[in-house]
Design a protein around this motif. Sequence first.
Motif, PDB file in Angstrom:
ATOM      1  N   MET A  47      46.194 -90.489  50.749  1.00  0.00           N
ATOM      2  CA  MET A  47      45.395 -89.657  49.872  1.00  0.00           C
ATOM      3  C   MET A  47      44.149 -90.417  49.471  1.00  0.00           C
ATOM      4  O   MET A  47      44.160 -91.639  49.411  1.00  0.00           O
ATOM      5  CB  MET A  47      46.266 -89.232  48.694  1.00  0.00           C
ATOM      6  CG  MET A  47      45.928 -89.813  47.346  1.00  0.00           C
ATOM      7  SD  MET A  47      46.445 -88.782  45.973  1.00  0.00           S
ATOM      8  CE  MET A  47      45.017 -87.807  45.680  1.00  0.00           C
ATOM      9  N   THR A  48      43.137 -89.698  49.174  1.00  0.00           N
ATOM     10  CA  THR A  48      41.908 -90.276  48.642  1.00  0.00           C
ATOM     11  C   THR A  48      41.908 -90.052  47.137  1.00  0.00           C
ATOM     12  O   THR A  48      42.251 -88.962  46.676  1.00  0.00           O
ATOM     13  CB  THR A  48      40.684 -89.577  49.267  1.00  0.00           C
ATOM     14  OG1 THR A  48      40.760 -89.727  50.683  1.00  0.00           O
ATOM     15  CG2 THR A  48      39.404 -90.169  48.758  1.00  0.00           C
ATOM     16  N   ALA A  49      41.551 -91.077  46.381  1.00  0.00           N
ATOM     17  CA  ALA A  49      41.482 -90.928  44.932  1.00  0.00           C
ATOM     18  C   ALA A  49      40.555 -89.774  44.592  1.00  0.00           C
ATOM     19  O   ALA A  49      39.498 -89.607  45.203  1.00  0.00           O
ATOM     20  CB  ALA A  49      40.982 -92.226  44.303  1.00  0.00           C
ATOM     21  N   ARG A  50      40.984 -88.948  43.627  1.00  0.00           N
ATOM     22  CA  ARG A  50      40.234 -87.744  43.311  1.00  0.00           C
ATOM     23  C   ARG A  50      40.039 -87.599  41.814  1.00  0.00           C
ATOM     24  O   ARG A  50      41.000 -87.412  41.069  1.00  0.00           O
ATOM     25  CB  ARG A  50      41.017 -86.550  43.841  1.00  0.00           C
ATOM     26  CG  ARG A  50      40.210 -85.357  44.135  1.00  0.00           C
ATOM     27  CD  ARG A  50      41.021 -84.382  44.958  1.00  0.00           C
ATOM     28  NE  ARG A  50      42.265 -84.009  44.336  1.00  0.00           N
ATOM     29  CZ  ARG A  50      42.374 -83.021  43.453  1.00  0.00           C
ATOM     30  NH1 ARG A  50      41.316 -82.333  43.105  1.00  0.00           N
ATOM     31  NH2 ARG A  50      43.535 -82.719  42.941  1.00  0.00           N
ATOM     32  N   LYS A  88      37.603 -83.257  37.181  1.00  0.00           N
ATOM     33  CA  LYS A  88      36.338 -82.957  36.501  1.00  0.00           C
ATOM     34  C   LYS A  88      36.521 -82.215  35.184  1.00  0.00           C
ATOM     35  O   LYS A  88      35.641 -82.245  34.333  1.00  0.00           O
ATOM     36  CB  LYS A  88      35.451 -82.145  37.434  1.00  0.00           C
ATOM     37  CG  LYS A  88      35.085 -82.910  38.688  1.00  0.00           C
ATOM     38  CD  LYS A  88      34.327 -82.036  39.667  1.00  0.00           C
ATOM     39  CE  LYS A  88      34.077 -82.831  40.929  1.00  0.00           C
ATOM     40  NZ  LYS A  88      34.439 -82.113  42.114  1.00  0.00           N
ATOM     41  N   GLN A 109      44.687 -80.463  36.923  1.00  0.00           N
ATOM     42  CA  GLN A 109      44.765 -80.773  38.351  1.00  0.00           C
ATOM     43  C   GLN A 109      45.089 -79.517  39.156  1.00  0.00           C
ATOM     44  O   GLN A 109      44.472 -79.249  40.180  1.00  0.00           O
ATOM     45  CB  GLN A 109      45.805 -81.882  38.584  1.00  0.00           C
ATOM     46  CG  GLN A 109      45.879 -82.387  40.006  1.00  0.00           C
ATOM     47  CD  GLN A 109      46.859 -81.595  40.834  1.00  0.00           C
ATOM     48  OE1 GLN A 109      47.946 -81.268  40.398  1.00  0.00           O
ATOM     49  NE2 GLN A 109      46.464 -81.283  42.045  1.00  0.00           N
ATOM     50  N   GLU A 117      42.045 -77.179  39.186  1.00  0.00           N
ATOM     51  CA  GLU A 117      40.990 -77.650  40.088  1.00  0.00           C
ATOM     52  C   GLU A 117      41.354 -77.460  41.549  1.00  0.00           C
ATOM     53  O   GLU A 117      40.484 -77.301  42.397  1.00  0.00           O
ATOM     54  CB  GLU A 117      40.690 -79.127  39.803  1.00  0.00           C
ATOM     55  CG  GLU A 117      39.945 -79.315  38.500  1.00  0.00           C
ATOM     56  CD  GLU A 117      39.509 -80.748  38.264  1.00  0.00           C
ATOM     57  OE1 GLU A 117      39.334 -81.498  39.248  1.00  0.00           O
ATOM     58  OE2 GLU A 117      39.332 -81.101  37.083  1.00  0.00           O
ATOM     59  N   ASP A 118      42.663 -77.480  41.846  1.00  0.00           N
ATOM     60  CA  ASP A 118      43.107 -77.274  43.227  1.00  0.00           C
ATOM     61  C   ASP A 118      43.258 -75.807  43.576  1.00  0.00           C
ATOM     62  O   ASP A 118      43.692 -75.483  44.668  1.00  0.00           O
ATOM     63  CB  ASP A 118      44.461 -77.960  43.467  1.00  0.00           C
ATOM     64  CG  ASP A 118      44.321 -79.443  43.687  1.00  0.00           C
ATOM     65  OD1 ASP A 118      43.183 -79.941  43.703  1.00  0.00           O
ATOM     66  OD2 ASP A 118      45.348 -80.107  43.864  1.00  0.00           O
ATOM     67  N   THR A 172      41.659 -89.833  37.176  1.00  0.00           N
ATOM     68  CA  THR A 172      41.588 -89.772  38.628  1.00  0.00           C
ATOM     69  C   THR A 172      42.993 -89.722  39.218  1.00  0.00           C
ATOM     70  O   THR A 172      43.841 -90.552  38.883  1.00  0.00           O
ATOM     71  CB  THR A 172      40.835 -91.001  39.177  1.00  0.00           C
ATOM     72  OG1 THR A 172      39.530 -91.031  38.567  1.00  0.00           O
ATOM     73  CG2 THR A 172      40.698 -90.964  40.672  1.00  0.00           C
ATOM     74  N   GLN A 173      43.230 -88.737  40.092  1.00  0.00           N
ATOM     75  CA  GLN A 173      44.525 -88.640  40.760  1.00  0.00           C
ATOM     76  C   GLN A 173      44.580 -89.686  41.862  1.00  0.00           C
ATOM     77  O   GLN A 173      43.676 -89.782  42.693  1.00  0.00           O
ATOM     78  CB  GLN A 173      44.722 -87.244  41.356  1.00  0.00           C
ATOM     79  CG  GLN A 173      46.074 -87.073  41.987  1.00  0.00           C
ATOM     80  CD  GLN A 173      46.295 -85.666  42.533  1.00  0.00           C
ATOM     81  OE1 GLN A 173      45.477 -84.770  42.335  1.00  0.00           O
ATOM     82  NE2 GLN A 173      47.404 -85.483  43.214  1.00  0.00           N
ATOM     83  N   ASP A 228      49.908 -88.333  45.463  1.00  0.00           N
ATOM     84  CA  ASP A 228      50.430 -86.984  45.621  1.00  0.00           C
ATOM     85  C   ASP A 228      51.488 -87.046  46.708  1.00  0.00           C
ATOM     86  O   ASP A 228      51.166 -87.207  47.881  1.00  0.00           O
ATOM     87  CB  ASP A 228      49.304 -86.019  46.009  1.00  0.00           C
ATOM     88  CG  ASP A 228      49.736 -84.568  45.967  1.00  0.00           C
ATOM     89  OD1 ASP A 228      50.881 -84.287  45.579  1.00  0.00           O
ATOM     90  OD2 ASP A 228      48.911 -83.699  46.307  1.00  0.00           O
TER      91      ASP A 228
END
Length: 190
Positions: A1-4, A7, A29, A32-33, A105-106, A109
């Motif tokens: 996963m990329t850190a996300r 916002k 989260q 936003e998804d 920041t996530q 997952d």
Amino acid sequence: MTARPLKTVPRVPSGDIHRLSPLDVIKAQIAEDGSDDGGVLFRDMGRKISQCAGDEIGRDTKRCPLRRPLYRDLNGDEKDELLVGIEDSNFLIVRAFTIKDEVVTQIMDAFAQPLSVELTGRDVIVREPTTTAGYDLRTVYSWDRRRQAMERRNMEFVPQPSGTPSSSGASPSAAPRKGPPDEDPAARHL
């Protein structure tokens, strides 16, 4: 996963993730998804979470699917990260969050059908049943500095603890058994 980065969660100048409601973080989260856009399973989970009250977390996962959150320094910055388990049918979604430059920041997952989820040191260890008699699948997630996220570091078949029933052929609705006790006295279970 990329850190996300999330916002829609307010900035946290103190960098203390304990100041945030885990429920608010998960709701943001999911929003936003786009409710995770992962089909009926995730839409139902998002609906249940939207109806949760903060005092329900970790009590009745059929009503509010969030397990009691855990806090641990997962990335070595000497500040706790937030680890949340979300039950959905016979599965568990494991998400982790940190605060980077005041922004939530996530950083993890994962989706599993676990026998156990443990925090040991700075690792998240997920143990799942397999169809191979006498063995479980053990997956270790660790901090990856380059990606700035928790990444799958190791995945291996491990012998089941002695005296436990075989998970071979077990249906997903079978009651989960406890994984083996961890040798790390600081280990915590999600």
